[in-house]
Design a protein around this motif. Structure first.
Motif, PDB file in Angstrom:
ATOM      1  N   TRP A   4      -8.986  -2.078  -2.113  1.00 29.96           N
ATOM      2  CA  TRP A   4      -9.539  -0.872  -2.024  1.00 29.96           C
ATOM      3  C   TRP A   4      -8.822   0.372  -2.340  1.00 29.96           C
ATOM      4  CZ3 TRP A   4      -9.592   2.868   1.495  1.00 29.96           C
ATOM      5  CH2 TRP A   4      -8.993   2.511   2.966  1.00 29.96           C
ATOM      6  N   ARG A   5      -7.803   0.376  -1.473  1.00 26.21           N
ATOM      7  CA  ARG A   5      -6.811   1.346  -1.242  1.00 26.21           C
ATOM      8  C   ARG A   5      -6.056   1.717  -2.445  1.00 26.21           C
ATOM      9  NH1 ARG A   5      -5.673  -1.980   3.104  1.00 26.21           N
ATOM     10  NH2 ARG A   5      -6.372  -1.070   5.009  1.00 26.21           N
ATOM     11  N   TRP A   6      -5.990   0.798  -3.319  1.00 26.76           N
ATOM     12  CA  TRP A   6      -5.235   1.097  -4.756  1.00 26.76           C
ATOM     13  C   TRP A   6      -6.267   1.539  -5.907  1.00 26.76           C
ATOM     14  CZ3 TRP A   6      -0.081   1.139  -4.462  1.00 26.76           C
ATOM     15  CH2 TRP A   6       0.435   0.523  -3.500  1.00 26.76           C
ATOM     16  N   ARG A   7      -7.523   1.367  -5.664  1.00 25.31           N
ATOM     17  CA  ARG A   7      -8.363   1.721  -6.566  1.00 25.31           C
ATOM     18  C   ARG A   7      -8.429   2.982  -6.900  1.00 25.31           C
ATOM     19  NH1 ARG A   7     -12.905  -2.665  -5.457  1.00 25.31           N
ATOM     20  NH2 ARG A   7     -11.737  -4.533  -6.302  1.00 25.31           N
ATOM     21  N   ASN A   8      -8.879   3.578  -8.090  1.00 25.35           N
ATOM     22  CA  ASN A   8      -9.163   4.885  -8.258  1.00 25.35           C
ATOM     23  C   ASN A   8     -10.450   5.278  -7.790  1.00 25.35           C
ATOM     24  OD1 ASN A   8      -7.014   6.641  -9.170  1.00 25.35           O
ATOM     25  ND2 ASN A   8      -7.546   6.389 -11.368  1.00 25.35           N
ATOM     26  N   ASN A   9     -10.509   6.451  -6.985  1.00 26.71           N
ATOM     27  CA  ASN A   9     -11.753   6.718  -6.314  1.00 26.71           C
ATOM     28  C   ASN A   9     -11.644   8.248  -6.056  1.00 26.71           C
ATOM     29  OD1 ASN A   9     -13.857   7.256  -4.699  1.00 26.71           O
ATOM     30  ND2 ASN A   9     -13.603   5.379  -3.575  1.00 26.71           N
ATOM     31  N   ARG A  12     -10.839   9.255  -2.602  1.00 31.13           N
ATOM     32  CA  ARG A  12      -9.503   8.568  -1.936  1.00 31.13           C
ATOM     33  C   ARG A  12      -8.697   9.541  -1.440  1.00 31.13           C
ATOM     34  NH1 ARG A  12      -5.847   4.839  -5.220  1.00 31.13           N
ATOM     35  NH2 ARG A  12      -5.148   6.839  -6.239  1.00 31.13           N
ATOM     36  N   ARG A  13      -8.218   9.740  -0.313  1.00 28.82           N
ATOM     37  CA  ARG A  13      -7.416  10.749   0.105  1.00 28.82           C
ATOM     38  C   ARG A  13      -5.763  10.708   0.067  1.00 28.82           C
ATOM     39  NH1 ARG A  13     -10.524   9.876   5.158  1.00 28.82           N
ATOM     40  NH2 ARG A  13      -9.946   7.891   4.399  1.00 28.82           N
ATOM     41  N   ASP A  16      -4.998   7.838   2.316  1.00 30.92           N
ATOM     42  CA  ASP A  16      -5.419   6.689   1.903  1.00 30.92           C
ATOM     43  C   ASP A  16      -4.119   5.850   1.170  1.00 30.92           C
ATOM     44  OD1 ASP A  16      -7.940   6.597   3.146  1.00 30.92           O
ATOM     45  OD2 ASP A  16      -8.763   7.276   1.546  1.00 30.92           O
ATOM     46  N   ARG A  17      -3.600   6.654   0.198  1.00 32.73           N
ATOM     47  CA  ARG A  17      -2.389   6.132  -0.587  1.00 32.73           C
ATOM     48  C   ARG A  17      -1.459   5.824   0.326  1.00 32.73           C
ATOM     49  NH1 ARG A  17      -4.586  10.237  -3.952  1.00 32.73           N
ATOM     50  NH2 ARG A  17      -3.199  11.603  -3.329  1.00 32.73           N
TER      51      ARG A  17
END
Length: 188
Positions: A4-9, A12-13, A16-17
């Motif tokens: 989930w951390r790698w998905r575009n969202n 996402r802050r 998170d990256r």
């Protein structure tokens, strides 16, 4: 959900990256670092034990006196099946040497025993067999590798905990700014 951390969202802050990179780097370093450190430690241990075997020589020796019949209370680390007695042996240069070593209880004076010496004729501990050395090297490598992996993993967890504290502080600051406006809408 694992990636989930790698998905575009859109939610996402930046943190998170950063967390995604921390997790990735920590896992890769834990595995690779653990393996490399483990292999290096095992190799170094095996080399040291092989050198110890190469510099220890089995030499025949003779008891100079009757060995005690029963082992004394052990404070020297002996296992209790042997006793300490004085022996005499001939060194590499032909000189006579005497020293104390562990022998069978009640062995008579003049009994032949085997002692281990270095190239100067001084007594040394019996070296480990190649099988015992391999086990010792493997255990050392496993412990060193595991310790390295745990240390890297713990470092990653600490970095993530620090990142979480920063996120919570940012959320608190944002709520301080937005909270009063929201309360007005809810009560108004």
């Amino acid at each position: 959900m694992r990636l989930w951390r790698w998905r575009n969202n859109p939610l996402r802050r930046r943190s998170d990256r950063i967390e995604a990179w921390i997790v990735l780097v920590a896992r890769v370093l834990a595995v690779l670092g653990g393996v490399l450190v483990g292999l290096a430690a095992a190799g170094a241990t095996d080399g040291a034990l092989a050198a110890q075997r190469a510099h220890a020589y089995a030499v025949p020796a003779v008891l100079t006196q009757q060995a005690p019949k029963t082992p004394q209370a052990s404070t020297d680390g002996s296992d209790g099946d042997t006793v300490w007695a004085t022996v005499r042996w001939t060194g590499p240069g032909g000189g006579a040497h005497t020293g104390r070593t562990q022998v069978e209880p009640a062995a008579a004076a003049g009994t032949r025993v085997t002692v281990w010496t270095d190239r100067t004729g001084a007594l040394v501990d019996e070296p480990l067999t190649p099988t015992e050395s391999a086990f010792q090297a493997a255990a050392t490598g496993l412990l060193a590798g595991s310790g390295t992996a745990v240390a890297v993993w713990a470092g990653g967890r600490l970095a993530r905990a620090r990142l979480d504290r920063r996120r919570l502080a940012a959320w608190d600051a944002e709520w301080e700014r937005v909270g009063p406006q929201w309360r007005k809408r809810m009560t108004g």
